[in-house]
Structure formats: structure tokens, C-alpha cells
Design a protein around this motif. Structure first.
Motif, PDB file in Angstrom:
ATOM      1  N   PRO A 195       0.782  -1.254  -0.025  1.00  0.00           N
ATOM      2  CA  PRO A 195      -0.009   0.002  -0.120  1.00  0.00           C
ATOM      3  C   PRO A 195       0.731   1.365   0.098  1.00  0.00           C
ATOM      4  O   PRO A 195       2.125   1.461   0.465  1.00  0.00           O
ATOM      5  N   TYR A 196       0.357   2.219  -0.633  1.00  0.00           N
ATOM      6  CA  TYR A 196       1.267   3.484  -0.684  1.00  0.00           C
ATOM      7  C   TYR A 196       0.153   4.627  -1.025  1.00  0.00           C
ATOM      8  O   TYR A 196      -1.055   4.393  -1.920  1.00  0.00           O
ATOM      9  N   LEU A 197       0.291   5.865  -0.747  1.00  0.00           N
ATOM     10  CA  LEU A 197      -0.597   6.978  -1.255  1.00  0.00           C
ATOM     11  C   LEU A 197       0.455   8.302  -1.755  1.00  0.00           C
ATOM     12  O   LEU A 197       0.279   8.533  -2.883  1.00  0.00           O
ATOM     13  N   CYS A 198       1.418   8.502  -1.069  1.00  0.00           N
ATOM     14  CA  CYS A 198       2.129   9.826  -1.400  1.00  0.00           C
ATOM     15  C   CYS A 198       3.583   9.261  -2.103  1.00  0.00           C
ATOM     16  O   CYS A 198       4.088  10.311  -2.761  1.00  0.00           O
ATOM     17  N   ARG A 199       3.847   8.228  -1.618  1.00  0.00           N
ATOM     18  CA  ARG A 199       5.548   7.827  -1.991  1.00  0.00           C
ATOM     19  C   ARG A 199       6.420   8.913  -1.574  1.00  0.00           C
ATOM     20  O   ARG A 199       7.481   8.950  -2.291  1.00  0.00           O
ATOM     21  N   GLY A 200       6.314   9.482  -0.594  1.00  0.00           N
ATOM     22  CA  GLY A 200       7.157  10.611  -0.269  1.00  0.00           C
ATOM     23  C   GLY A 200       7.359  10.909   1.358  1.00  0.00           C
ATOM     24  O   GLY A 200       7.643  12.001   1.844  1.00  0.00           O
ATOM     25  N   GLY A 201       6.812   9.800   2.108  1.00  0.00           N
ATOM     26  CA  GLY A 201       7.039   9.858   3.425  1.00  0.00           C
ATOM     27  C   GLY A 201       6.234  10.832   4.280  1.00  0.00           C
ATOM     28  O   GLY A 201       6.564  11.187   5.208  1.00  0.00           O
ATOM     29  N   ALA A 202       5.050  10.919   3.658  1.00  0.00           N
ATOM     30  CA  ALA A 202       4.227  11.786   4.497  1.00  0.00           C
ATOM     31  C   ALA A 202       2.887  11.449   4.799  1.00  0.00           C
ATOM     32  O   ALA A 202       2.197  12.060   5.930  1.00  0.00           O
ATOM     33  N   CYS A 203       2.402  10.387   4.103  1.00  0.00           N
ATOM     34  CA  CYS A 203       1.043  10.127   4.570  1.00  0.00           C
ATOM     35  C   CYS A 203       0.774   8.888   5.446  1.00  0.00           C
ATOM     36  O   CYS A 203      -0.248   8.790   6.165  1.00  0.00           O
ATOM     37  N   GLY A 204       1.671   8.032   5.683  1.00  0.00           N
ATOM     38  CA  GLY A 204       1.592   7.070   6.451  1.00  0.00           C
ATOM     39  C   GLY A 204       1.012   5.881   5.949  1.00  0.00           C
ATOM     40  O   GLY A 204       1.163   4.810   6.745  1.00  0.00           O
ATOM     41  N   GLN A 205       0.566   5.673   4.863  1.00  0.00           N
ATOM     42  CA  GLN A 205      -0.061   4.561   4.175  1.00  0.00           C
ATOM     43  C   GLN A 205       0.616   3.530   4.283  1.00  0.00           C
ATOM     44  O   GLN A 205       0.360   2.132   4.160  1.00  0.00           O
ATOM     45  N   CYS A 206       2.226   3.671   3.719  1.00  0.00           N
ATOM     46  CA  CYS A 206       3.127   2.586   3.547  1.00  0.00           C
ATOM     47  C   CYS A 206       3.476   1.873   4.753  1.00  0.00           C
ATOM     48  O   CYS A 206       4.508   1.188   4.593  1.00  0.00           O
ATOM     49  N   GLU A 207       3.318   2.157   6.078  1.00  0.00           N
ATOM     50  CA  GLU A 207       3.926   1.925   7.269  1.00  0.00           C
ATOM     51  C   GLU A 207       3.975   0.535   7.379  1.00  0.00           C
ATOM     52  O   GLU A 207       2.759  -0.168   7.129  1.00  0.00           O
ATOM     53  N   ILE A 238       8.542   0.674   9.639  1.00  0.00           N
ATOM     54  CA  ILE A 238       9.347   1.519   8.634  1.00  0.00           C
ATOM     55  C   ILE A 238       8.464   2.082   7.533  1.00  0.00           C
ATOM     56  O   ILE A 238       7.322   1.331   7.177  1.00  0.00           O
ATOM     57  N   MET A 239       8.778   3.041   7.027  1.00  0.00           N
ATOM     58  CA  MET A 239       8.042   3.656   5.899  1.00  0.00           C
ATOM     59  C   MET A 239       8.747   3.311   4.685  1.00  0.00           C
ATOM     60  O   MET A 239       9.965   3.827   4.389  1.00  0.00           O
ATOM     61  N   ILE A 240       8.126   2.353   4.001  1.00  0.00           N
ATOM     62  CA  ILE A 240       8.982   1.804   2.994  1.00  0.00           C
ATOM     63  C   ILE A 240       9.309   2.663   1.694  1.00  0.00           C
ATOM     64  O   ILE A 240       9.991   2.173   0.824  1.00  0.00           O
ATOM     65  N   CYS A 241       8.177   3.758   1.506  1.00  0.00           N
ATOM     66  CA  CYS A 241       8.599   4.652   0.196  1.00  0.00           C
ATOM     67  C   CYS A 241       9.829   5.261   0.260  1.00  0.00           C
ATOM     68  O   CYS A 241      10.497   5.650  -0.639  1.00  0.00           O
ATOM     69  N   VAL A 242      10.468   5.815   1.473  1.00  0.00           N
ATOM     70  CA  VAL A 242      11.339   6.688   1.597  1.00  0.00           C
ATOM     71  C   VAL A 242      12.655   6.179   2.428  1.00  0.00           C
ATOM     72  O   VAL A 242      13.818   6.568   2.216  1.00  0.00           O
TER      73      VAL A 242
END
Ligand code: FES
Lengths: 320, 200
Positions: free
Chosen positions: A264-276, A304-308
Motif C-alpha cells: 500500500p502507498y498514497l504519497c510515495r514521499g514519506g508524508a501520509c503514513g499509508q505504507c507503514e 518503517i515507511m518503505i517509500c522513503v
């Protein structure tokens, strides 16, 4: 997996607004309507660069609540992992791309009585959309836009035409400095502050606002981070049993996607929390780069936030 | 502690003035004096930036006004009733700037209305510090005639406007600063249980 639907689009206009900023206008290939969005929303573009697929988030310019074409503006950055360079070099009228349903992590707060918008450089993209939306609603706002030199100030002329005295431009080459404290000083109660731009600028503006007693719920910032590069490492997905290697310029999320797992992801930039994602084991130390986890959570090392973020070490085991 | 299963049921904390706020506006109803003293007394710099709007309540300590005057706030406005205090509060907020912090203490009835005035001036409800003291009296809106009845201490209660017997629910409207009152004997007219006082 961004939650929403993906759309195939074709670029119908491509223009270099400045030597380093390229504007794209896109319509759906099948002629259907793109979903409506409000100012502050972003979309994730999938770029088939020939190498590994890149997915980058871009703020949408000018809100089209009616659901028309989408426009983005892309800054060519030196430190780019290839996405912005690819758009500048290889994307033109006729190019087909895939983009995601917009997500808005930076919306205008409609209960506010006044809005102070602050943008630095390419951070103007969501901010310009907000200004257009506020202007259309006749809501009180002011717009502060800091640029290095006038040529780089994409849209400065256009913004001045549209917003007149509501726009204040600061050109650092002319020694003009954004004086945040003065801007904040006499704002009426119920004012909200929105800032988008380079990380250092965002920190400075928010820091000044907090020091002036502005409460957290009046402060809004948009910061997309590019995934930080680093030494390659191995990732093991405990639930699916898959293994992958995270390359030097690749994010964990990209490596996991390349391995065929829809994280899962939304922002791919470490901001939204979706990819936790839960860390099962880490042979090495976690390098957190996001703005989502608290310092205590980062120190605890079980998320870990896997997007960044990435691992400095040999192998990371995730609960995926 | 006031607890409820209903999500809209407000909860209250304790006053904790931010040292960064450039101005403090504190709305106090009678018995709230204790909460105010606990958070502000002895802090000269803080009190020098503090405006208090005050209205008495029957359950306040007898020397409340004297205690308040002795604290040395920058400005003290005493209003004869909650209604006049709210008008004064709205006037202060209308000209206030960002950096102003609003704190409210008193009965539920009072907190709800003062917070609603703050929100109407664009303050996020999470940024308003509230501390409950004194009466558990509620302000209730009758869902049938829309009239407000203040100082309600038990349920069911007669609507002060249309006279229906109302069951006071924990459902709360922050915008109105009031709890919801629903006719209790609509199905079986006249079948009205004995009133029970609110206990938290
Ligand atoms: S996708 Fe938003 S924090 Fe990772």
C-alpha cells in the motif's frame, strides 16, 4: 496499490515554462473523464523509463472540480533518480503515461477565516492551485512566493495577473527575503498557514509560526521526499516468502513492487503514513527518512515507511 | 472524568497555557476559578498577557471575585450572565490575532457555548483548552422544536419551549454547544420514568 483506479493518459500539451520546469497537460486515452479533485491533490505517475519503472507523486496544478484535463509541472533536479530528467527529455505531446486517482493530503481548510499561502520554487504547484480555488470562492488569502531569480519563478507572471496585490514575490537574486515573522504577525484569529517548498524552508516557516504561538491545527505543509539512495541491501517478505534486492537508487517500495507484491502507498514521499510496514528483523540499522513516524517510533525500530526509508546493513525482514 | 460510549460526548482536560502564545483569553464561569488559579497563578509574565472574561455561578467559592482580582491579570471583564459574557468573548475574538490562545473553564453548559464561540471565530476545537469544574449541568437542544434549555441536571427533563419530556442523550453538537434531547414518551404517551441526575 494506491487504493484508487489507475488511468492511461496521453500528453496533449508539453511546454518548458522555464529552462528547468516542464508543464504537461494530460487527457485520458479512452476519452473518458478524469476524476475531479480539489486544490492540494497529487497524482502518482508511472514512468516507463526503459529501466525499472518509476512512480513519482506530482501535485496537480489548478483544480478542476469539473474533472477536465490534469496538469503537472516538473522541475528537473540534479539529484533526480531519472524521473524528472526522463520527463524533460522524453515526454512530449503524444506520450502515453499511467497515473493514479488523485489523493489530497494537503487540502484547503474551509473553516479557516483567512489563508496565508507560502511557496518556494517548484512548491508553487499545489499552492497556485489553492490560490485559484480560494480566489474562485472569494475567500480572503495572501500568497508569498520565493524564487531564486525571476526566470525560475514559473508562473510568477501568470499569478501576478490573476491575483494582483495578493501576490508577493521574493527574488533572492535581488536580495529579497521572505520575512516570515512579519507575515505572521498581524494575521487575524482563525488564519491557516500552508507551506510548500524546499525542506529547509518548510522547517523555518513552521518553526517561526510555532514560536509565534500558532497552534498545530492551523499549520499545513506538503513535502514529498525523494527516496534516499544508499548501499544495496536484501529484503525478505516474511508472509509471501519473497526475496528481493533493493538497489542503490531504488526505494524499498519499488523493489517490493518489482518483486510482484502490491504494497500500500498514497504519497510515495514519506508524508501520509499509508505504507507503514512492520519490521520483523533487521540485520543492520534502519535509516528513517520520513515525516510520519515520531522520533520515539523511529528509535523503537519496529516500523518503517518503505517509500522513503531503507536499511543500512545486510538484510531486512518485513511483515508483508 | 466524564466518560461515555458516544463519540461526540466531549471530554475535558486541564488548562495548560502555552508559553508561546502572545495573548491568552480565558473564559471563566464561577467555580472555574480553581482551574484558572492552578494553571496561571504566580506566573507574572503569563498573567500580564491574559484577558479574563468572568461570570459568577451559584456554586463558586464566596470570595471568587476577590481572588480573581488579586491575581493581577492584564484585563478582567466581569459579566452578569453567561449570555453577556459570550457577547464580550465574541467581541474580543473578533479583533484577536493569531497567537491568541483561548482557555475555557466552568460547567459543561458554559464550556460548550464558549467553545462554540471560539470555533465560530476560526479556532480549531483541539486548540481550545477546556477544564470542567463545578456543575454537571448540560445545555440541551430539543430535536422537535429546536429550542435550547440550559442548566439541565437530570433526564428526562421538560423542554423549556414546547414542554415535551426529553430524554437527554450523550450525543453532542460542538457547533451548537448542546446535547440532544428527544421526546421520551412518543411511543407510549405519559409513560415517563423518574428523572435521574447526570453523574459524569
Ligand atoms: S506512501 Fe506515504 S508515507 Fe509512504
Amino acid at each position: 496499490m494506491s487504493g484508487g483506479e489507475d488511468f492511461r493518459v496521453r500528453v496533449v500539451e508539453a511546454e518548458n515554462v522555464t529552462p528547468t520546469i516542464r508543464r504537461l497537460r494530460m487527457l485520458r486515452c479512452d476519452g473518458g473523464a478524469l476524476p475531479p479533485y480539489a486544490a492540494g491533490a497529487h497524482t502518482v505517475l508511472t514512468l516507463e523509463t526503459g529501466g525499472p519503472k518509476l512512480r513519482n507523486a506530482y501535485s496537480l496544478l489548478g483544480s478542476t472540480l469539473s474533472g477536465g484535463a490534469y496538469e503537472i509541472a516538473v522541475l528537473r533536479t540534479e539529484a533526480s533518480r531519472g524521473g524528472s530528467a526522463f520527463i524533460h527529455a522524453a515526454v512530449g505531446v503524444g506520450t502515453e503515461l499511467t497515473l493514479s486517482t488523485p489523493v489530497n493530503l494537503f487540502p484547503v481548510h474551509h473553516l479557516a477565516r483567512r489563508h496565508v499561502l507560502v511557496a518556494g520554487g517548484i512548491g508553487i504547484t499545489p499552492i497556485a492551485a489553492m490560490a485559484a480555488e480560494l480566489s474562485a470562492m472569494n475567500a480572503p488569502f495572501e500568497l508569498h512566493y520565493a524564487v531564486r531569480d525571476e526566470a525560475l519563478g514559473a508562473f510568477a507572471g501568470d499569478l501576478a495577473l490573476r491575483h494582483g496585490a495578493k501576490l508577493r514575490l521574493y527574488v533572492s537574486r535581488r536580495q529579497e527575503r521572505l520575512a516570515v515573522r512579519e507575515i505572521l504577525q498581524h494575521q487575524p484569529l482563525g488564519t491557516h498557514l500552508y507551506v510548500c517548498g524546499p525542506e529547509r524552508m518548510i522547517e523555518a516557516v513552521l518553526g517561526d509560526a510555532r514560536a509565534a504561538g500558532w497552534p498545530e491545527d492551523s499549520l499545513h505543509a506538503e513535502r514529498f521526499l525523494a527516496p534516499a539512495g544508499g548501499e544495496p541491501f536484501a529484503v525478505r517478505l516474511a508472509r509471501s516468502g519473497l526475496m528481493a534486492t533493493v538497489g542503490e537508487h531504488q526505494s524499498l517500495l519499488e523493489a517490493i513492487e518489482a518483486a510482484g507484491v502490491d504494497a500500500p502507498y498514497l504519497c510515495r514521499g514519506g508524508a501520509c503514513g499509508q505504507c507503514e510496514t512492520t519490521v520483523v528483523a533487521a540485520d543492520g540499522s534502519l535509516r528513517h527518512h520520513d515525516h510520519f513516524l515520531s522520533d520515539a517510533e523511529k528509535a523503537a525500530g519496529d516500523k518503517i515507511m518503505i517509500c522513503v526509508s531503507r536499511l543500512e546493513g545486510r538484510e531486512l525482514v518485513l511483515d508483508l | 472524568m466524564l466518560l461515555s460510549e458516544i463519540k461526540s460526548r466531549p471530554t475535558y482536560g486541564s488548562l495548560s497555557p502555552s508559553p508561546l502564545a502572545t495573548r491568552h483569553i480565558v473564559a471563566i464561569e464561577g467555580a472555574g476559578i480553581k482551574a484558572f488559579e492552578a494553571a496561571f497563578a504566580g506566573k507574572a509574565a503569563l498573567l500580564g498577557r491574559t484577558t479574563v472574561v468572568f461570570t459568577p455561578s451559584p456554586d463558586m467559592p464566596p470570595d471568587t471575585l476577590g481572588r480573581l482580582e488579586a491575581l493581577g491579570v492584564d484585563a478582567l471583564h466581569v459579566s452578569p450572565s453567561v449570555e453577556t459574557l459570550l457577547v464580550r468573548l465574541a467581541g474580543l475574538l473578533a479583533t484577536a490575532t493569531m497567537g491568541t490562545e483561548l482557555s475555557v473553564t466552568g460547567s459543561e453548559n458554559f464550556i460548550g457555548q464558549a467553545v462554540a464561540v471560539g470555533m465560530a471565530h476560526g479556532i480549531g476545537h483541539r486548540s481550545i483548552a477546556t477544564e470542567h469544574s463545578g456543575s454537571l449541568a448540560r445545555r440541551v437542544q430539543c430535536v422537535h422544536c429546536k429550542g435550547f434549555t440550559g442548566g439541565v441536571t437530570e433526564s428526562p427533563v421538560a423542554c423549556g419551549h414546547c414542554g415535551l419530556m426529553l430524554l437527554v442523550r450523550d450525543h453532542y453538537s460542538r457547533r451548537l454547544g448542546a446535547f440532544m434531547g428527544v421526546c421520551i414518551d412518543a411511543e407510549a404517551p405519559g409513560d415517563i420514568p423518574a428523572p435521574e441526575a447526570f453523574h459524569a
